[in-house]
Design a protein around this motif. Structure first.
Motif, PDB file in Angstrom:
ATOM      1  N   TYR A  78       3.322 -16.352  27.810  1.00 16.33           N
ATOM      2  CA  TYR A  78       2.894 -17.589  28.454  1.00 16.33           C
ATOM      3  C   TYR A  78       3.211 -18.796  27.571  1.00 16.33           C
ATOM      4  O   TYR A  78       3.769 -19.807  28.045  1.00 16.33           O
ATOM      5  N   ALA A  79       2.845 -18.698  26.297  1.00 13.65           N
ATOM      6  CA  ALA A  79       3.053 -19.826  25.385  1.00 13.65           C
ATOM      7  C   ALA A  79       4.535 -20.103  25.175  1.00 13.65           C
ATOM      8  O   ALA A  79       4.973 -21.266  25.138  1.00 13.65           O
ATOM      9  N   THR A  80       5.332 -19.045  25.057  1.00  9.79           N
ATOM     10  CA  THR A  80       6.763 -19.213  24.808  1.00  9.79           C
ATOM     11  C   THR A  80       7.462 -19.842  26.013  1.00  9.79           C
ATOM     12  O   THR A  80       8.270 -20.773  25.862  1.00  9.79           O
ATOM     13  N   LEU A  81       7.167 -19.348  27.197  1.00 11.11           N
ATOM     14  CA  LEU A  81       7.802 -19.888  28.394  1.00 11.11           C
ATOM     15  C   LEU A  81       7.348 -21.320  28.659  1.00 11.11           C
ATOM     16  O   LEU A  81       8.145 -22.155  29.117  1.00 11.11           O
ATOM     17  N   ALA A  82       6.084 -21.625  28.376  1.00 13.53           N
ATOM     18  CA  ALA A  82       5.598 -22.992  28.563  1.00 13.53           C
ATOM     19  C   ALA A  82       6.311 -23.955  27.612  1.00 13.53           C
ATOM     20  O   ALA A  82       6.711 -25.061  28.012  1.00 13.53           O
ATOM     21  N   HIS A  89       6.633 -21.059  15.657  1.00 15.33           N
ATOM     22  CA  HIS A  89       7.252 -20.284  14.574  1.00 15.33           C
ATOM     23  C   HIS A  89       6.185 -19.621  13.709  1.00 15.33           C
ATOM     24  O   HIS A  89       6.342 -18.466  13.279  1.00 15.33           O
ATOM     25  N   LEU A  90       5.099 -20.327  13.442  1.00  9.15           N
ATOM     26  CA  LEU A  90       3.996 -19.738  12.685  1.00  9.15           C
ATOM     27  C   LEU A  90       3.408 -18.537  13.419  1.00  9.15           C
ATOM     28  O   LEU A  90       3.129 -17.492  12.820  1.00  9.15           O
ATOM     29  N   HIS A 136      14.875 -20.159  20.849  1.00  9.37           N
ATOM     30  CA  HIS A 136      14.858 -21.612  21.037  1.00  9.37           C
ATOM     31  C   HIS A 136      13.501 -22.223  20.726  1.00  9.37           C
ATOM     32  O   HIS A 136      13.430 -23.330  20.179  1.00  9.37           O
ATOM     33  N   THR A 137      12.421 -21.543  21.073  1.00  5.01           N
ATOM     34  CA  THR A 137      11.104 -22.116  20.806  1.00  5.01           C
ATOM     35  C   THR A 137      10.699 -21.979  19.345  1.00  5.01           C
ATOM     36  O   THR A 137       9.692 -22.544  18.933  1.00  5.01           O
ATOM     37  N   ASN A 138      11.482 -21.256  18.572  1.00  5.60           N
ATOM     38  CA  ASN A 138      11.184 -21.076  17.149  1.00  5.60           C
ATOM     39  C   ASN A 138      11.896 -22.068  16.248  1.00  5.60           C
ATOM     40  O   ASN A 138      11.693 -22.032  15.033  1.00  5.60           O
ATOM     41  N   GLY A 139      12.751 -22.928  16.793  1.00  8.42           N
ATOM     42  CA  GLY A 139      13.545 -23.779  15.922  1.00  8.42           C
ATOM     43  C   GLY A 139      13.890 -25.118  16.537  1.00  8.42           C
ATOM     44  O   GLY A 139      13.472 -25.444  17.655  1.00  8.42           O
ATOM     45  N   THR A 166      16.376 -26.268  17.982  1.00  3.76           N
ATOM     46  CA  THR A 166      17.157 -26.365  19.219  1.00  3.76           C
ATOM     47  C   THR A 166      16.291 -26.838  20.392  1.00  3.76           C
ATOM     48  O   THR A 166      16.790 -27.508  21.284  1.00  3.76           O
ATOM     49  N   LEU A 167      15.005 -26.487  20.362  1.00  3.74           N
ATOM     50  CA  LEU A 167      14.132 -26.913  21.463  1.00  3.74           C
ATOM     51  C   LEU A 167      13.941 -28.430  21.443  1.00  3.74           C
ATOM     52  O   LEU A 167      13.913 -29.070  22.488  1.00  3.74           O
ATOM     53  N   VAL A 168      13.824 -29.009  20.254  1.00  5.61           N
ATOM     54  CA  VAL A 168      13.698 -30.467  20.142  1.00  5.61           C
ATOM     55  C   VAL A 168      14.970 -31.134  20.646  1.00  5.61           C
ATOM     56  O   VAL A 168      14.922 -32.106  21.420  1.00  5.61           O
ATOM     57  N   ALA A 169      16.128 -30.613  20.217  1.00  2.00           N
ATOM     58  CA  ALA A 169      17.398 -31.183  20.654  1.00  2.00           C
ATOM     59  C   ALA A 169      17.585 -31.037  22.158  1.00  2.00           C
ATOM     60  O   ALA A 169      18.090 -31.952  22.826  1.00  2.00           O
ATOM     61  N   LEU A 170      17.156 -29.913  22.711  1.00  2.00           N
ATOM     62  CA  LEU A 170      17.302 -29.711  24.146  1.00  2.00           C
ATOM     63  C   LEU A 170      16.362 -30.625  24.932  1.00  2.00           C
ATOM     64  O   LEU A 170      16.711 -31.100  26.019  1.00  2.00           O
ATOM     65  N   ALA A 171      15.170 -30.898  24.382  1.00  2.00           N
ATOM     66  CA  ALA A 171      14.255 -31.832  25.042  1.00  2.00           C
ATOM     67  C   ALA A 171      14.842 -33.238  25.072  1.00  2.00           C
ATOM     68  O   ALA A 171      14.744 -33.949  26.082  1.00  2.00           O
ATOM     69  N   LEU A 172      15.461 -33.654  23.975  1.00  5.07           N
ATOM     70  CA  LEU A 172      16.118 -34.966  23.950  1.00  5.07           C
ATOM     71  C   LEU A 172      17.311 -34.992  24.894  1.00  5.07           C
ATOM     72  O   LEU A 172      17.587 -36.011  25.544  1.00  5.07           O
TER      73      LEU A 172
END
Length: 301
Positions: free
Chosen positions: A84-88, A150-151, A173-176, A178-184
């Motif tokens: 749930y947390a990862t997909l969200a 990541h923690l 993607h949610t560990n690094g 790339t998720l920030v870059a993809l959000a931008l």
């Protein structure tokens, strides 16, 4: 002259405050989403991971299955809430794209943008602040979620037998970054579709489609963004579970395969992040070109 120099930044400050006030509901929703996911990730990092790890320790130590006791619910609960947390968290770029597309499309459709161009700021300044202020909020919130995820993943890695591997598509993607870059990238994609369509619903949908296309392209390129290693024969059969096999020889032939070891995690993260930021820059450039086409020479003021 001193007075004029000191007063120069005032319009920027005023415009920033106006944007924050105008989009206060969206800011509250974003803050609430980040805080809710952060709380879930903290619980996942602590009690949920500890309970599941203890259950797996008891399970692995079982010798008499008739008397074996372990908390199966703790294992299932960890798996469910991790997913749930990862997909969200992974959905954040698409939510940002939908919001940006709807925002720009609505302001152009309703005429609010043209009113702002004639009364408060030039089109270029309007677009720059419309992109910069949300980008700061999106980057800060997404970076926090990435760090907490990541923690949480690290706490379970090696302790929970069913924990996701580092190369799992959603976990990666949610560990690094790339998720920030993809959000931008989603923010720029939504803004571009809003400027091109100038209607709310089409811009919202097209922003999602464009962000999805970028995401799909990244998945196809990801295994090739860093040189793989090749292993054959018995060495291939002895690869550790943490290795990401991206190609295997056909059955009936000598066992061989190309793979990424766990040490390739950060090189793949950084190269994919750089690629996404380059795409984001191109989309942002496209936003300004679309604005220039829309307004003509007024963008030069």
């Amino acid at each position: 002259m001193t007075t004029l120099t000191a007063a120069a930044p005032a319009p920027r400050v005023h415009l920033t405050r106006w944007l924050l006030r105008l989009h206060r509901p969206a800011l509250y929703v974003w803050a609430g989403l980040v805080l809710a996911l952060a709380a879930l990730l903290l619980v996942l990092h602590g009690p949920l991971t500890d309970a599941a790890a203890d259950a797996w320790r008891r399970y692995d130590a079982c010798t008499d299955w008739q008397r074996c006791r372990y908390d199966q619910n703790a294992i299932v609960r960890y798996k469910d809430w991790y997913n749930y947390a990862t997909l969200a968290a992974a959905a954040v770029p698409f939510l940002v794209a939908a919001w940006a597309g709807g925002l720009f499309g609505r302001e152009l459709e309703s005429g609010t943008a043209r009113l702002a161009w004639t009364q408060s700021s030039t089109p270029v300044r309007w677009l720059a602040f419309r992109l910069a202020v949300p980008a700061a909020a999106v980057a800060a919130g997404t970076a926090l979620l990435v760090w907490l995820h990541h923690l949480a993943w690290t706490a379970g890695n090696g302790r929970i037998d069913t924990a996701k591997q580092w190369y799992d598509v959603w976990t990666f993607h949610t560990n690094g970054p790339t998720l920030v870059a993809l959000a931008l990238c989603g923010l720029a994609a939504g803004a571009l579709t809003g400027l091109l369509s100038r209607r709310t619903l089409p811009a919202l949908g097209l922003g999602l489609v464009l962000t999805g296309a970028v995401w799909t392209g990244l998945q196809l390129l990801l295994p090739r963004l860093w040189p793989t290693r090749t292993s054959t024969g018995e060495a291939f059969d002895a690869l550790p579970n943490s290795s990401w096999t991206v190609w295997e020889s056909p059955r009936g032939t000598v066992p061989a395969g190309d793979y990424h070891p766990a040490s390739h995690y950060w090189p793949l993260q950084l190269t994919s992040t750089a690629l996404l930021l380059a795409v984001t820059a191109l989309l942002t450039l496209g936003c300004f070109l679309a604005l220039r086409r829309l307004t003509g020479k007024t963008t030069a003021r």
